[in-house]
Design an enzyme around this catalytic site. Sequence first.
Site, short mmCIF file in Angstrom:
data_model
loop_
_atom_site.label_atom_id
_atom_site.label_comp_id
_atom_site.label_asym_id
_atom_site.label_seq_id
_atom_site.Cartn_x
_atom_site.Cartn_y
_atom_site.Cartn_z
CG HIS A 1 -4.25 0.62 -8.14
ND1 HIS A 1 -5.37 0.65 -8.04
CD2 HIS A 1 -3.38 1.36 -7.36
CE1 HIS A 1 -5.71 1.42 -7.11
NE2 HIS A 1 -4.39 1.99 -6.60
CG HIS B 1 -2.01 0.54 1.22
ND1 HIS B 1 -2.43 1.73 0.19
CD2 HIS B 1 -3.05 0.96 2.26
CE1 HIS B 1 -3.27 2.37 0.52
NE2 HIS B 1 -3.92 2.01 1.76
CG ASP C 1 2.87 4.44 -3.66
OD1 ASP C 1 2.85 5.60 -3.15
OD2 ASP C 1 2.12 3.56 -3.62
N1 CMC Z 1 5.24 -6.45 -10.64
C1 CMC Z 1 5.25 -7.73 -11.16
N2 CMC Z 1 4.08 -8.31 -11.10
C2 CMC Z 1 3.22 -7.95 -10.65
C3 CMC Z 1 3.06 -6.44 -10.08
C4 CMC Z 1 4.16 -5.81 -9.98
N3 CMC Z 1 4.21 -4.75 -9.27
N4 CMC Z 1 1.89 -6.52 -9.49
C5 CMC Z 1 1.06 -7.33 -9.85
N5 CMC Z 1 1.76 -8.37 -10.51
C6 CMC Z 1 1.39 -9.57 -11.16
C7 CMC Z 1 1.03 -10.73 -10.29
O1 CMC Z 1 2.11 -11.48 -9.96
C8 CMC Z 1 -0.05 -11.47 -11.09
O2 CMC Z 1 0.38 -12.27 -11.88
P1 CMC Z 1 -0.08 -13.50 -12.41
O3 CMC Z 1 -1.44 -13.35 -12.80
O4 CMC Z 1 0.68 -14.11 -13.13
O5 CMC Z 1 -0.14 -14.30 -11.00
C9 CMC Z 1 -0.87 -10.39 -11.56
O6 CMC Z 1 0.21 -9.29 -11.85
C10 CMC Z 1 -2.07 -9.84 -11.12
O7 CMC Z 1 -1.59 -9.28 -9.79
P2 CMC Z 1 -2.47 -9.22 -8.53
O8 CMC Z 1 -1.36 -9.58 -7.22
O9 CMC Z 1 -3.45 -10.43 -8.57
O10 CMC Z 1 -3.09 -7.88 -8.21
P3 CMC Z 1 -3.56 -7.08 -6.93
O11 CMC Z 1 -4.76 -6.39 -7.44
O12 CMC Z 1 -4.03 -8.26 -6.01
O13 CMC Z 1 -2.68 -6.33 -6.44
C11 CMC Z 1 -1.15 -4.65 -6.11
C12 CMC Z 1 -2.25 -5.15 -6.45
C13 CMC Z 1 -0.99 -3.01 -5.77
C14 CMC Z 1 -0.86 -5.03 -4.52
C15 CMC Z 1 0.07 -5.30 -6.77
O14 CMC Z 1 0.04 -4.80 -8.26
C16 CMC Z 1 1.63 -4.95 -6.21
O15 CMC Z 1 1.96 -5.72 -5.32
N6 CMC Z 1 2.29 -3.67 -6.76
C17 CMC Z 1 3.41 -3.66 -6.18
C18 CMC Z 1 3.31 -2.71 -4.87
C19 CMC Z 1 2.82 -1.23 -5.11
O16 CMC Z 1 3.39 -0.55 -5.86
N7 CMC Z 1 1.89 -0.87 -4.10
C20 CMC Z 1 1.10 0.51 -4.45
C21 CMC Z 1 -0.20 0.57 -4.83
S1 CMC Z 1 -0.67 2.07 -5.50
C22 CMC Z 1 -0.77 3.18 -3.93
C23 CMC Z 1 -1.20 2.57 -2.59
O17 CMC Z 1 -2.36 1.64 -2.65
O18 CMC Z 1 -1.02 3.08 -1.78
#
Ligand code: CMC
Length: 437
Positions: free
Chosen positions: A307, A268, A363
């Site tokens: 996201h 987050h 971020d």
């Molecule tokens: N780098 C590489 N792969 C990723 C990333 C990433 N940053 N984010 C998602 N994926 C992949 C993930 O591994 C999955 O792949 P597969 O379908 O092969 O298993 C696919 O994309 C879908 O991801 P998810 O984890 O199911 O997506 P989610 O909606 O549960 O998670 C998230 C969203 C923001 C937690 C995630 O994208 C992430 O961990 N990003 C990095 C951390 C980040 O930048 N967070 C800030 C978010 S915005 C500001 C805030 O909320 O404060």
Amino acid sequence: MAKETLRILDERTNADYSVSVNKGTVRAMDLRQIKTGPEDFGLMTYDPAFMNTASCQSAITFIDGDKGILRYRGYPIEQLAEKCTFLEVAYLIVYGELPSEQELRNWVNEITHHTMLHETTKRFLEGFRYDAHPMGMFISTVAALSTVYPESRNVHDREMRKLQIYRLIGKVPTIAAYTYRHSLGFPYVYPDNDLSYSENFMNMLWRMTEPKYDANPALSRALDILFILHADHEQNCSANVMRAVGSSQADPYVSIAAAAAALSGPLHGGANEEVLKMLDEIGSKDRVPAYIDQVKAGHGKLMGFGHRIYKNYDPRARIIKWAADQVFATTGKNPKLEIALELERIALGDEYFVKRKLYPNVDFYSGIIYQALGFKPEMFTVLFAIPRTVGWLAQWQEMLEDPERKIARPRQIYTGYGERNFVPIEKRTVQKSAAGQ
Ligand code: CMC
């Protein structure tokens, strides 16, 4: 006209049901009537991580994740970032309308006159170790304000709530600045009521021996814009915590502390700190392709990318990129920018990221600006928490005024043992799963 109902045929019983559809949503409680027999509890929905569940109705923030749209109370984020001050946007988020000149004057005056911390709170902060993480200090100190303002427990009194809103928006920059000064071993600087919200924050962060702090206008405007972009983001993890904790009628200080704790996680708001660590680890532009390959092979994530809601460019990231240029014109370019731009360029053309609709989020670039402004990465999430306090308060207020409000209490699917008899200690054997403890 098509009926706004959903017909459900339960093939377990051949019974037929009709449930109402309102705003594209069915009520989970309408499914409870669907039973296999009188002993059956009734059908529930299962949605870990709230992937497809609306937990409330809200009129504060609108996001269209596919189109990359963000609006506060109907106003596009681009217009607000260009034309407003942060406190003007804060008023809009909390009260639902842009303020008139008089309303804005009163609002700014109230917030400005609630920036001071009680001296005992200042001493409380002094108790932290010199190397305490600023976010831990921030969360604990906001929670500690609950002991200073016990009347805040009266959450159903509108006037009382208003006072806590002034206090919280007024005091979070002071707490944040004191955590920063504490980590440097510098004396705390008292708020200066002649300055704007972000100028005063800069004053509390950076004033040394000069009698009056003179904020650089380009930097204070950039900070104000960053605050506007971070002010609310509908039902994200921390807003959901704010509503859940607040639904028990806990006071706003402990509720905000809980929301800030949720924000601190690396998935987050903690992501901005992680982005800088990642850029440090990559080190130079030529090492970007190898790093991306590593991520694609499943070793870590590209922090600041992806996201839950945005499946298109995060509109905040676009404005932040613009604000970065304004800051760099004053501070000089942050060398990390080159690495970040290369990461973005390669990722946006790479099938792995394109297929998963992974774009830079808020971020990704914010940390680069914060670093250019002189902050250490540990401060980044605190800088996010200051403006997000406004969003948390608006969500909290809306929740308390919602006639459907009840204590947040999800259901579960129990997967544990059925009833079994107690085993005395001398008859217990070491369980394989517990042996490694
Ligand atoms: N780098 C590489 N792969 C990723 C990333 C990433 N940053 N984010 C998602 N994926 C992949 C993930 O591994 C999955 O792949 P597969 O379908 O092969 O298993 C696919 O994309 C879908 O991801 P998810 O984890 O199911 O997506 P989610 O909606 O549960 O998670 C998230 C969203 C923001 C937690 C995630 O994208 C992430 O961990 N990003 C990095 C951390 C980040 O930048 N967070 C800030 C978010 S915005 C500001 C805030 O909320 O404060």
